[in-house]
Design a protein around this motif. Structure first.
Motif, short mmCIF file in Angstrom:
data_model
loop_
_atom_site.label_atom_id
_atom_site.label_comp_id
_atom_site.label_asym_id
_atom_site.label_seq_id
_atom_site.Cartn_x
_atom_site.Cartn_y
_atom_site.Cartn_z
N LYS A 48 39.56 11.15 47.75
CA LYS A 48 38.54 11.55 46.75
C LYS A 48 37.81 10.33 46.20
O LYS A 48 36.65 10.43 45.77
CB LYS A 48 39.22 12.30 45.60
N GLN A 49 38.50 9.15 46.18
CA GLN A 49 37.85 7.93 45.68
C GLN A 49 36.96 7.28 46.73
O GLN A 49 36.32 6.28 46.44
CB GLN A 49 38.92 6.92 45.25
N TYR A 50 36.99 7.80 47.96
CA TYR A 50 36.22 7.17 49.04
C TYR A 50 35.37 8.22 49.77
O TYR A 50 35.59 8.50 50.95
CB TYR A 50 37.15 6.46 50.02
N PRO A 51 34.42 8.83 49.05
CA PRO A 51 33.67 9.93 49.66
C PRO A 51 32.81 9.48 50.85
O PRO A 51 32.41 10.31 51.68
CB PRO A 51 32.77 10.42 48.51
N ASP A 52 32.56 8.17 50.95
CA ASP A 52 31.75 7.68 52.07
C ASP A 52 32.56 7.52 53.36
O ASP A 52 31.99 7.28 54.41
CB ASP A 52 31.11 6.33 51.70
N GLU B 52 34.89 9.14 56.27
CA GLU B 52 35.23 10.42 56.88
C GLU B 52 36.71 10.40 57.28
O GLU B 52 37.12 9.63 58.13
CB GLU B 52 34.34 10.59 58.13
N GLN C 182 35.74 1.36 54.99
CA GLN C 182 34.43 1.21 54.33
C GLN C 182 33.65 0.03 54.90
O GLN C 182 32.43 0.06 54.96
CB GLN C 182 34.63 0.97 52.83
#
Ligand code: IPM
Ligand code: MG
Length: 355
Positions: free
Chosen positions: A208-212, A214, A178
């Motif tokens: 799922k907790q880090y949709p930003d 890839e 991130q």
């Protein structure tokens, strides 16, 4: 800052001495640092008969951070397994719960010619390998060498990962991604090994907790190939203990020399052990020719991750960049047209660049 200094074996004491000079300079400039020096590995065996003795354990458990040189040497290779220097290193990692191993592979533009790969393949390279450090086949039980049911001797180890172990290292990796280019590649061997099939399943769930971020997946054999084919496709790599051990050595050579690569091994509260990725290099120990930059850069990582002093981390990294730009090179990164310096000579240059 309470820092435990563990020089270790081989070139360990020489390279750590240069990092300590950097620390002394920071102290002279007003940083409140307190250091205690204790042995680990072969040096600890020589003194206490154990690679991770109580005297060392007591100090590192209460320190905020630990700076380690390297452990190991041929004189210890015939000791019983539990007395060998490498066991000391594995024991300190396990004892302090240092599960998150960060191994950045970054190419300094000045060293593009020192890599065995073509400059255009490695120019601008900046990869972070996140290696799980306290689980996997390194620690899995059962393990040993015994006589099997057929009456034949056999050696065996067990690859194991619990869900919580995978979740916590995946979290570390996603959070690092991130803050970088938001690309995470999870490396496994899910086509063959159930343990890593499970790894992949859990990493997908954590994602799922880090949709930003890839997320991609790669088998370890392909990852080894892709690292030399097109290393710049990677931003952050997360993998288990054994795959991470192997891939991080491979990645180090992309940058010219393993003598340039620092590492951080962190617990859940950012307490950390900082060490160069390279080993104790017994063949050049005591000759004052080793490259101290990986250890000095490990000190920079300590300032960043344990003490949240990005300003000091940058100051150290800038000094390293300055000495490279000035043309100073230890033997491992030497090229025609640059100035060869000794281990302590490189230390002199870095301390001067800090001033
Ligand atoms: C490393 C080293 C260690 C490891 C050895 C010395 C036990 O190779 O830090 O990568 O395998 O973890
Ligand atoms: Mg290794």
């Amino acid at each position: 800052m309470k820092i435990a200094i563990l020089p270790g074996d081989g070139i360990g004491p020489e390279i750590v001495a240069q990092a300590v000079r950097v620390l002394e300079k920071l102290k002279a400039d007003g940083l409140a640092v307190e250091t205690v020096t204790v042995p680990l590995g072969g040096a600890a065996y020589d003194q206490y008969g154990e690679p991770y003795p109580e005297a060392t354990r007591d100090v590192v458990r209460t320190a905020d951070a630990i700076l380690l040189g390297a452990v190991g040497g041929p004189q210890y290779d015939t000791l019983p397994r539990d007395k060998r220097p490498e066991r000391g290193l594995l024991a300190i990692r396990k004892d302090l719960g240092l599960f998150g191993n960060l191994r950045p592979a970054m190419l300094y533009p000045e060293l593009a010619g020192a890599s065995t790969l073509k400059p255009e393949v490695v120019a601008g390279l900046d990869i972070m390998i996140v290696r799980e450090l306290t689980g996997d086949i390194y620690f899995g039980q059962p393990r040993g060498i015994h006589v099997n049911d057929a009456g034949e001797r056999e050696g065996f180890n067990t690859m194991r990962y619990s869900e919580s172990e995978i979740r916590r290292i995946a979290k570390v990796a996603f959070e690092i991604a991130q803050k970088r280019n938001k690309k995470l590649c999870s490396v496994d061997k899910a086509n063959v090994l159930e343990c890593t099939e499970f790894w992949k399943e859990i990493v997908i769930d954590v994602a799922k907790q880090y949709p930003d971020v890839e997320l991609s997946h790669m088998y370890v054999d392909n990852a080894a190939m892709q690292l030399v084919r097109n290393p710049k496709q990677f931003d952050v790599i997360v993998t288990g203990n054994i795959f991470g051990d192997i891939l991080s050595d491979e990645a180090s050579m992309l940058t010219g020399s393993i003598g340039m690569l620092p590492s951080a091994s962190l617990d859940a509260n950012n307490k950390g052990l900082y060490e160069p990725c390279h080993g104790s290099a017994p063949d050049i120990a005591g000759k004052n020719v080793a490259n101290p930059l990986a250890t000095i850069l490990s000190l920079a990582m300590m300032m960043r991750y344990t003490f949240a002093r990005e300003d000091i981390a940058k100051r150290i990294e800038t000094a390293v960049q300055t000495v490279l730009r000035q043309g100073y090179r230890t033997a491992d990164i030497y090229e025609a047209g640059t100035q060869k310096v000794s281990c302590s000579g490189m230390g002199d240059a870095v301390v001067a660049a800090l001033a």
